[in-house]
Design a protein around this motif. Structure first.
Motif, PDB file in Angstrom:
ATOM      1  N   HIS A 134      50.008  41.918  31.988  1.00 15.37           N
ATOM      2  CA  HIS A 134      49.725  40.462  32.562  1.00 15.37           C
ATOM      3  C   HIS A 134      48.693  40.447  33.543  1.00 15.37           C
ATOM      4  N   ASP A 135      48.433  39.233  33.699  1.00 16.32           N
ATOM      5  CA  ASP A 135      46.998  38.963  34.930  1.00 16.32           C
ATOM      6  C   ASP A 135      47.017  37.829  35.356  1.00 16.32           C
ATOM      7  N   LYS A 136      47.093  37.859  36.643  1.00 22.27           N
ATOM      8  CA  LYS A 136      47.115  36.596  37.411  1.00 22.27           C
ATOM      9  C   LYS A 136      45.785  36.230  38.076  1.00 22.27           C
ATOM     10  N   SER A 137      44.680  37.271  37.844  1.00 25.87           N
ATOM     11  CA  SER A 137      43.440  37.038  38.710  1.00 25.87           C
ATOM     12  C   SER A 137      42.591  36.272  38.166  1.00 25.87           C
ATOM     13  N   GLU A 138      42.927  35.479  36.847  1.00 28.20           N
ATOM     14  CA  GLU A 138      41.685  34.781  36.259  1.00 28.20           C
ATOM     15  C   GLU A 138      41.807  33.324  36.401  1.00 28.20           C
ATOM     16  N   ALA A 139      40.946  32.608  36.159  1.00 24.23           N
ATOM     17  CA  ALA A 139      40.893  31.038  36.129  1.00 24.23           C
ATOM     18  C   ALA A 139      40.289  30.541  34.939  1.00 24.23           C
ATOM     19  N   LYS A 140      40.480  29.250  34.840  1.00 28.64           N
ATOM     20  CA  LYS A 140      39.901  28.702  33.625  1.00 28.64           C
ATOM     21  C   LYS A 140      38.868  27.490  33.813  1.00 28.64           C
ATOM     22  N   ILE A 141      38.150  27.575  33.044  1.00 25.90           N
ATOM     23  CA  ILE A 141      36.845  26.337  33.468  1.00 25.90           C
ATOM     24  C   ILE A 141      37.004  25.719  32.049  1.00 25.90           C
ATOM     25  N   THR A 142      36.902  24.292  32.043  1.00 26.42           N
ATOM     26  CA  THR A 142      36.683  23.542  30.973  1.00 26.42           C
ATOM     27  C   THR A 142      35.436  22.792  31.234  1.00 26.42           C
TER      28      THR A 142
ATOM     29  N   LEU B 192      33.364  18.678  34.504  1.00 25.32           N
ATOM     30  CA  LEU B 192      33.942  20.300  34.673  1.00 25.32           C
ATOM     31  C   LEU B 192      35.336  20.162  35.152  1.00 25.32           C
ATOM     32  N   LEU B 193      36.339  21.076  34.607  1.00 29.90           N
ATOM     33  CA  LEU B 193      37.602  20.904  35.111  1.00 29.90           C
ATOM     34  C   LEU B 193      37.975  22.449  35.525  1.00 29.90           C
ATOM     35  N   TYR B 194      38.301  22.749  36.672  1.00 28.55           N
ATOM     36  CA  TYR B 194      38.682  23.998  37.138  1.00 28.55           C
ATOM     37  C   TYR B 194      39.975  24.356  37.461  1.00 28.55           C
ATOM     38  N   ASP B 195      40.698  25.258  36.701  1.00 28.49           N
ATOM     39  CA  ASP B 195      42.143  25.385  37.023  1.00 28.49           C
ATOM     40  C   ASP B 195      42.278  27.045  37.312  1.00 28.49           C
ATOM     41  N   ASP B 196      42.889  27.096  38.714  1.00 30.24           N
ATOM     42  CA  ASP B 196      43.279  28.641  38.815  1.00 30.24           C
ATOM     43  C   ASP B 196      44.786  28.904  38.542  1.00 30.24           C
ATOM     44  N   GLN B 197      45.399  28.232  38.184  1.00 29.17           N
ATOM     45  CA  GLN B 197      47.090  28.267  37.938  1.00 29.17           C
ATOM     46  C   GLN B 197      47.361  28.752  36.541  1.00 29.17           C
ATOM     47  N   VAL B 198      46.530  29.631  36.141  1.00 30.12           N
ATOM     48  CA  VAL B 198      46.802  30.320  34.886  1.00 30.12           C
ATOM     49  C   VAL B 198      47.134  31.574  34.926  1.00 30.12           C
ATOM     50  N   GLY B 199      47.796  32.074  33.591  1.00 35.58           N
ATOM     51  CA  GLY B 199      48.108  33.683  33.616  1.00 35.58           C
ATOM     52  C   GLY B 199      47.894  34.249  32.271  1.00 35.58           C
ATOM     53  N   LYS B 200      47.507  35.362  32.233  1.00 39.56           N
ATOM     54  CA  LYS B 200      47.143  35.757  30.955  1.00 39.56           C
ATOM     55  C   LYS B 200      48.223  36.878  30.392  1.00 39.56           C
ATOM     56  N   LEU B 201      48.814  36.671  29.185  1.00 40.52           N
ATOM     57  CA  LEU B 201      49.480  37.689  28.863  1.00 40.52           C
ATOM     58  C   LEU B 201      49.081  38.472  27.441  1.00 40.52           C
ATOM     59  N   SER B 202      49.259  39.690  27.345  1.00 41.12           N
ATOM     60  CA  SER B 202      48.577  40.466  26.282  1.00 41.12           C
ATOM     61  C   SER B 202      49.459  41.274  25.867  1.00 41.12           C
ATOM     62  N   LEU B 203      49.753  41.285  24.640  1.00 40.69           N
ATOM     63  CA  LEU B 203      50.231  42.422  23.619  1.00 40.69           C
ATOM     64  C   LEU B 203      49.493  43.364  23.306  1.00 40.69           C
ATOM     65  N   VAL B 204      49.597  44.704  23.446  1.00 40.41           N
ATOM     66  CA  VAL B 204      48.471  45.892  22.596  1.00 40.41           C
ATOM     67  C   VAL B 204      49.260  46.805  22.287  1.00 40.41           C
ATOM     68  N   GLY B 205      48.772  47.181  20.875  1.00 39.97           N
ATOM     69  CA  GLY B 205      49.354  48.151  20.139  1.00 39.97           C
ATOM     70  C   GLY B 205      48.612  48.587  19.040  1.00 39.97           C
ATOM     71  N   ALA B 206      48.383  49.745  18.708  1.00 43.27           N
ATOM     72  CA  ALA B 206      47.322  50.250  17.511  1.00 43.27           C
ATOM     73  C   ALA B 206      48.113  49.704  16.365  1.00 43.27           C
TER      74      ALA B 206
END
Ligand code: ADP
Ligand code: ASP
Ligand code: MG
Length: 423
Positions: free
Chosen positions: A262-270, A340-354
């Motif tokens: 998980h990662d809280k360091s990103e923001a989203k721009i639309t 432009l919309l700037y949103d820094d209240q987002v989080g990224k959730l990733s599943l990883v597996g070969a």
């Protein structure tokens, strides 16, 4: 006799006691007959504290001065560690990144290593010394200024030195017992992985599992250098990052998913109301790339036939948000988008597996468990062995736990977090 590169993170050397504990471990390795090169991070949360201090004197510190400031953190720990080893009756010499021959480009704050010329480290080893190197820093080939490699970059210093010195192994000592199926600070029932492939670790690191710096994994893969991630607070065997899982490895037998990051360091721009014309997306992303800003996920909607307009959303590091927004405003007239919309209240959730490659239905299970937990998915991106979604940042930890349980990764042994503030 082998050559071992050991890297100790900030939480392992948080105070004088920590430095002395680490000094004992290093001396034990030397006594076992090995040549030892140690890469050390700044003590505890020093780097964060220095950044806070810089922000108190100016809202916009220049890259050059910020790097000058931050590299001081590692300089303090390297000298203290060399002294602590000296006190145990062994000879150690400390070196800055520049003295150790870590040559980089001149991009302050996220410099890339161009070359490693560790002549002085070799000399120190030949003279029977333990070499201590300041992590996370180098010197620019073009400007001769000191540079930093980006947050968490000491891991990369260690692997780059290990590759240049043809070391037998690079050991990354941290505050948990290895790489787990999720951040043990969020999921105490996470399982420790015996082996993780370079490919999986690249995806995990790129998705926010900060236990290893992304570039260190890229480097290790390129040089086929094994990394052993383990705790500096215990003697347990940690996790090996290798090319392939060994035959019949128990982790691989059952797990389709190796880990959840998980990662809280990103923001989203639309960018709203973008004219749907050839070359517009290229123009937008070129202007951002020219400023060395890395973008991550991108979503473009189908354009509404009636208007010929579309929306483009993308994610990027929060730290680059202000600059990217300013760059886009500069080309608003030329491109003719609406807003432009700037949103820094987002989080990224990733599943990883070969294992995802050969198991259909992973996406369905993932999305269903998020829905059951009441999470709304805002963006989706995939690779062959990863699925990432953007959700509200306040929902992120709930999502990690739900996915961890849905993919049956929970164990009954509680993972130990020995130190660090998780900052
Ligand atoms: P160091 O100071 O040693 O460099 P970091 O804080 O950079 O340590 O990295 C270790 C931390 O990474 C752990 O304390 C843990 O909270 C976090 N982490 C995130 N994902 C994982 C994971 N999958 N496995 C282990 N640790 C993880
Ligand atoms: N001290 C630096 C940081 O906190 C580098 C590192 O610890 O790897 O990001
Ligand atoms: Mg780290």
């Amino acid at each position: 006799m082998g050559l071992i590169v050991q890297k100790y993170g900030g939480s392992s050397v948080a105070d004088a006691e920590g430095l002395k504990r680490v000094a004992n471990r290093i001396v034990a390795t030397k006594k076992a007959g090995h040549q030892v090169v140690v890469v050390v991070s700044a003590m505890g949360d020093t780097t964060d504290e220095l950044i806070d201090l810089a922000n108190q004197v100016t809202p916009m510190p220049t890259g050059r001065e910020l790097d000058m400031l931050l590299t001081a953190g590692e300089r303090i720990s390297m000298a203290l560690l060399a002294m602590a080893i000296g006190n145990l009756g062994h000879e150690a010499m400390s070196f800055t990144g520049s003295q150790a021959g870590v040559i980089t480009d001149s991009t302050h704050g996220k410099a890339r290593i161009i070359d490693v010329a560790p002549g002085r480290i070799r000399e120190a080893l030949e003279g029977g010394h333990i070499a201590i190197v300041a992590g996370f820093q180098g010197v620019s080939q073009d400007t001769n200024d000191v540079t930093t490699l980006g947050r968490g970059g000491s891991d990369t210093t260690a692997v780059a030195l290990a590759a240049a010195l043809d070391a037998d192994v690079c050991e990354i000592y941290t505050d948990v017992d290895g790489v787990y199926s999720a951040d043990p600070r969020v999921v105490p029932s996470a399982r420790k992985l015996t082996t993780v492939t370079y490919e999986e670790m690249l995806e995990l690191a790129a998705s926010g599992a900060k236990v290893l710096h992304l570039r260190c994994v890229e480097y290790a893969r390129r040089y086929n250098l094994p990394i052993h991630v383990r705790s500096s607070f215990s003697n347990l065997e940690g996790t090996w990052i290798v090319n392939d899982h060994p035959e019949g490895a128990e982790d691989m037998e059952q797990a389709i998913i190796s880990g959840i990051a998980h990662d809280k360091s990103e923001a989203k721009i639309t960018i709203v109301g973008v004219p749907d014309r050839t070359g517009v997306a290229a123009r937008i992303f070129q202007s951002i790339a020219d400023s060395d800003i890395n973008i991550d996920m991108i979503v473009q909607n189908v354009s509404a036939a009636a208007t010929g307009l579309t929306d483009i959303s993308f994610t990027l590091p929060k730290s680059d948000g202000a600059e990217a927004t300013a760059l886009l405003k500069d080309i608003q007239g030329e491109i003719g988008f609406a807003s432009l919309l700037y949103d820094d209240q987002v989080g990224k959730l990733s599943l990883v597996g070969a294992g995802m490659r050969s198991h259909p239905g992973v996406t369905a299970t993932f999305f269903a468990c998020l829905a059951d937990a009441g999470l709304n998915i805002e963006m989706i991106s995939t690779s062959e062995i990863r699925i990432s979604v953007i959700v509200r940042d306040t929902d992120l930890e709930k999502g990690v736990k739900a996915a961890h349980t849905a993919f049956e990764l929970d164990t009954t042994n509680e993972a130990v977090v020995y130190g660090g503030t998780g900052r």
